[in-house]
Scaffold this active site. Structure first.
Site, PDB file in Angstrom:
ATOM      1  CE  LYS A 176      -1.743   2.966   2.720  1.00 10.93           C
ATOM      2  NZ  LYS A 176      -1.772   4.107   1.796  1.00 10.93           N
ATOM      3  CB  CYS A 206      12.595   9.708   8.785  1.00  7.04           C
ATOM      4  SG  CYS A 206      13.567   8.749   7.623  1.00  7.04           S
TER       5      CYS A 206
HETATM    6  P1  NAD Z   1       1.658   8.633   7.818  1.00 11.96           P
HETATM    7  O1  NAD Z   1       1.872   7.835   9.053  1.00 11.96           O
HETATM    8  O2  NAD Z   1       0.575   9.637   7.816  1.00 11.96           O
HETATM    9  O3  NAD Z   1       1.336   7.649   6.590  1.00 11.96           O
HETATM   10  C1  NAD Z   1       2.206   6.602   6.242  1.00 11.96           C
HETATM   11  C2  NAD Z   1       1.419   5.513   5.553  1.00 11.96           C
HETATM   12  O4  NAD Z   1       0.512   4.919   6.486  1.00 11.96           O
HETATM   13  C3  NAD Z   1       0.573   6.010   4.379  1.00 11.96           C
HETATM   14  O5  NAD Z   1       0.627   5.074   3.350  1.00 11.96           O
HETATM   15  C4  NAD Z   1      -0.820   6.065   5.004  1.00 11.96           C
HETATM   16  O6  NAD Z   1      -1.866   5.940   4.072  1.00 11.96           O
HETATM   17  C5  NAD Z   1      -0.771   4.860   5.930  1.00 11.96           C
HETATM   18  N1  NAD Z   1      -1.765   4.856   7.000  1.00 11.96           N
HETATM   19  C6  NAD Z   1      -2.397   5.918   7.574  1.00 11.96           C
HETATM   20  N2  NAD Z   1      -3.269   5.485   8.521  1.00 11.96           N
HETATM   21  C7  NAD Z   1      -3.171   4.133   8.552  1.00 11.96           C
HETATM   22  C8  NAD Z   1      -3.806   3.123   9.324  1.00 11.96           C
HETATM   23  N3  NAD Z   1      -4.716   3.415  10.254  1.00 11.96           N
HETATM   24  N4  NAD Z   1      -3.459   1.831   9.121  1.00 11.96           N
HETATM   25  C9  NAD Z   1      -2.528   1.509   8.200  1.00 11.96           C
HETATM   26  N5  NAD Z   1      -1.904   2.424   7.425  1.00 11.96           N
HETATM   27  C10 NAD Z   1      -2.214   3.726   7.603  1.00 11.96           C
HETATM   28  O7  NAD Z   1       3.062   9.275   7.463  1.00 11.96           O
HETATM   29  P2  NAD Z   1       3.420  10.250   6.271  1.00 11.96           P
HETATM   30  O8  NAD Z   1       2.859  11.595   6.557  1.00 11.96           O
HETATM   31  O9  NAD Z   1       3.085   9.606   4.979  1.00 11.96           O
HETATM   32  O10 NAD Z   1       5.026  10.287   6.370  1.00 11.96           O
HETATM   33  C11 NAD Z   1       5.717  11.111   7.237  1.00 11.96           C
HETATM   34  C12 NAD Z   1       6.216  10.353   8.447  1.00 11.96           C
HETATM   35  O11 NAD Z   1       6.952   9.208   8.055  1.00 11.96           O
HETATM   36  C13 NAD Z   1       7.176  11.164   9.289  1.00 11.96           C
HETATM   37  O12 NAD Z   1       6.881  11.010  10.652  1.00 11.96           O
HETATM   38  C14 NAD Z   1       8.524  10.576   8.981  1.00 11.96           C
HETATM   39  O13 NAD Z   1       9.497  10.743   9.967  1.00 11.96           O
HETATM   40  C15 NAD Z   1       8.187   9.141   8.783  1.00 11.96           C
HETATM   41  N6  NAD Z   1       9.234   8.473   8.004  1.00 11.96           N
HETATM   42  C16 NAD Z   1      10.080   7.574   8.609  1.00 11.96           C
HETATM   43  C17 NAD Z   1      11.111   6.974   7.896  1.00 11.96           C
HETATM   44  C18 NAD Z   1      12.070   5.981   8.506  1.00 11.96           C
HETATM   45  O14 NAD Z   1      12.764   5.295   7.764  1.00 11.96           O
HETATM   46  N7  NAD Z   1      12.147   5.870   9.806  1.00 11.96           N
HETATM   47  C19 NAD Z   1      11.280   7.306   6.559  1.00 11.96           C
HETATM   48  C20 NAD Z   1      10.405   8.236   5.978  1.00 11.96           C
HETATM   49  C21 NAD Z   1       9.383   8.804   6.699  1.00 11.96           C
END
Ligand code: NAD
Length: 482
Positions: free
Chosen positions: A178, A287
């Site tokens: 997804k 991140c």
């Molecule tokens: P997000 O958590 O809003 O979304 C991430 C994914 O989760 C999306 O595909 C979203 O549709 C999905 N999602 C949302 N609600 C869900 C649910 N209830 N169940 C399952 N999936 C669900 O994050 P974002 O805004 O897309 O990305 C930014 C965040 O990601 C920041 O906090 C960043 O630090 C983090 N990030 C971490 C890394 C790492 O390697 N540690 C890398 C990149 C980004």
């Protein structure tokens, strides 16, 4: 398969990739994809729903019956084909990351290259894993965990997809991906590319949709054994909680508030541009971005001058221009979020050294913000504690190496850290005391075999190389009596 290429026409995507081919979406919601540089709608995507997701899970389950017992030679061959297939679309993937997400091309291209390289890196790691070991009448083997749900964020979507998929393939797992609903164009180009690798049907399935429909179904479905997630802490917590009902194995790659420590013997002419580069990485939407800059209090004035001097190397503007260092934020929501943190920093008494609220001059058509550096920040201020996910840097003064280590570790997060200094043994000593999954010394660097992941709220588990493959494996022991 019809390919997506760059054009001015609005692109439409109405299908998902299930069981080796494109199938029309059962979900009917249509989402506009907005170009962050000028807010124009560039694509419309039909989002999947729970039915689409269940169909994809069923295909992955059927495929696992065979692929779960595949030989290592077969997986190696598949990883090679995936690497070749993905390599053929590096230009298109880069262009999509620039247009759809606003990623600056000087960062987007190396990120896409790292993504493609994930297949080669997994192939290299495969033989390093001890798949079987035995003693007396006991045999221990490593087994693929099963159907895996891969859920990704928008900020380097292609990298996360390739990393997770390469590890799953190496482990013998089949997947339902997804991708972020905000990255459908990148995801579709990747699907077109990987389709050319002629995979067994059902090994790869991709359903684009919202987190609370497609993502939630993956998390709750008993036929999914593992979730590998990259995204925010809040969603990571809900995946851990909701996944418990079906005892999901989880890998969570979450946020960060990474410290960059400038030791008092550092050469500021080198250290400050390096530190700013880490702070403004991927326009600050990274991140791993080094968003807390820890500097010796006795060198604070010199640091401020060095920052002011170095800012000209970080121009904001068109992400397609190779000279641009900081592009737009991905969305209006992300723009507003960054603005609210800049206001909060000012309210809490931090001082704006460069940047501030609003759009940079002449860039109000898109979601551009001013790269902002705050001084007079204490580590308990909101801007020093919370992940902003934009180009906002907090400069925090320290009195000794021990003080710097204490401040660096005084965070809910522990994803990444950097130490900059001339005396390498001292820098190593400081690095060894930082509670972070990765620590770089004297600049940003990467190693596709080195583990990636976080301490504390930055996540659970590791990706990359052997560590990433192991996250998709279970251990089985067979013990004979006679
Ligand atoms: P997000 O958590 O809003 O979304 C991430 C994914 O989760 C999306 O595909 C979203 O549709 C999905 N999602 C949302 N609600 C869900 C649910 N209830 N169940 C399952 N999936 C669900 O994050 P974002 O805004 O897309 O990305 C930014 C965040 O990601 C920041 O906090 C960043 O630090 C983090 N990030 C971490 C890394 C790492 O390697 N540690 C890398 C990149 C980004």
């Amino acid at each position: 398969m019809k390919t997506i290429t760059k054009s001015d026409a609005i692109k439409t995507i109405t299908t998902h990739y299930i069981d080796g081919g494109l199938v029309e979406s059962h979900g009917r919601e249509i989402m506009d994809i907005v170009r962050p540089t000028d807010r124009r709608v560039i694509a419309q995507v039909t989002l999947g729903d729970e039915d689409d997701t269940r169909r994809a899970i069923a295909a992955a389950k059927r495929a696992f019956a065979t692929y779960g017992t595949s030989k290592l030679e077969d997986r190696t061959e598949i990883l090679r084909r995936l690497h070749r297939a993905a390599s053929a679309r590096i230009d298109d993937l880069t262009a999509a990351m620039v247009e759809e997400y606003g990623g600056v091309v000087r960062f987007a291209r190396p990120i896409v290259e790292s993504a493609v390289n994930a297949f080669a890196a997994a192939e290299k790691a495969l033989p390093e894993i001890q798949w079987t070991r035995g003693w007396d009448k006991t045999t221990v083997t490593l087994e693929p965990v099963g159907v895996s749900g891969l859920i990704t964020a928008w900020n380097a979507n292609v990298l996360f997809l390739c990393l997770k998929f390469a590890s799953a393939v190496a482990a013998g797992c089949t997947v339902v991906i997804k991708p972020s609903e905000m990255s459908p164009l990148q995801a579709r180009i990747l699907v077109e590319a990987l389709h050319e690798a002629k995979l067994p049907n059902g090994l790869l399935n991709v359903v684009t949709g919202r987190g609370n429909t497609v993502g939630a179904e993956l998390v709750r479905n008993p036929d999914v054994a593992k979730i590998s997630f990259t995204g925010s802490v809040g969603v990571g917590e809900s995946i851990m909680r909701d996944g418990a009902a079906t005892m999901k194995r989880v890998t969570l790659e979450l946020g960060g508030k990474s410290p960059t420590i400038v030791l008092d013997d550092a050469n500021l002419e080198e250290a400050i541009p390096a530190a700013l580069g880490m702070a403004f990485l991927n326009s600050g939407q990274a991140c791993a971005a080094g968003t807390r800059l820890l500097v010796p209090s006795k060198r604070l004035d010199a640091v401020k001058r060095a920052i002011a001097d170095a800012m000209s190397a970080f121009p904001v503007g068109d992400p397609a221009d190779p000279k641009t260092a900081v592009g737009p934020m991905v969305s209006q929501k992300q723009f507003d979020r960054v603005q609210s943190y800049i206001r909060k920093g000012i309210e809490e008494g931090a001082e704006v050294l460069v940047g501030g609220e609003g759009h940079p001059q002449g860039l109000d058509a898109g979601y551009f913000v001013k790269p902002t550096v705050f001084v007079k920040v204490s580590n308990d201020m909101t801007i020093a504690r919370e992940e902003i996910f934009g180009p906002v840097l907090s400069v925090i003064a320290f009195d000794s190496d021990e003080d710097a280590i204490r401040i660096a570790n005084d965070s809910n997060y522990g994803l990444h850290a950097a130490v900059l200094g001339t005396d390498l043994s001292r820098a190593r000593r400081v690095a060894s005391q930082l509670r972070a999954g990765r620590v770089v010394i004297n600049g940003m660097t990467d190693d596709p075999q080195a583990p990636w992941g976080g301490f504390k709220f930055s996540g659970v588990g590791r990706e990359y190389g052997v560590y990433g493959i192991s996250a998709f494996l279970e251990t089985r022991a067979i013990l004979e009596v006679a």
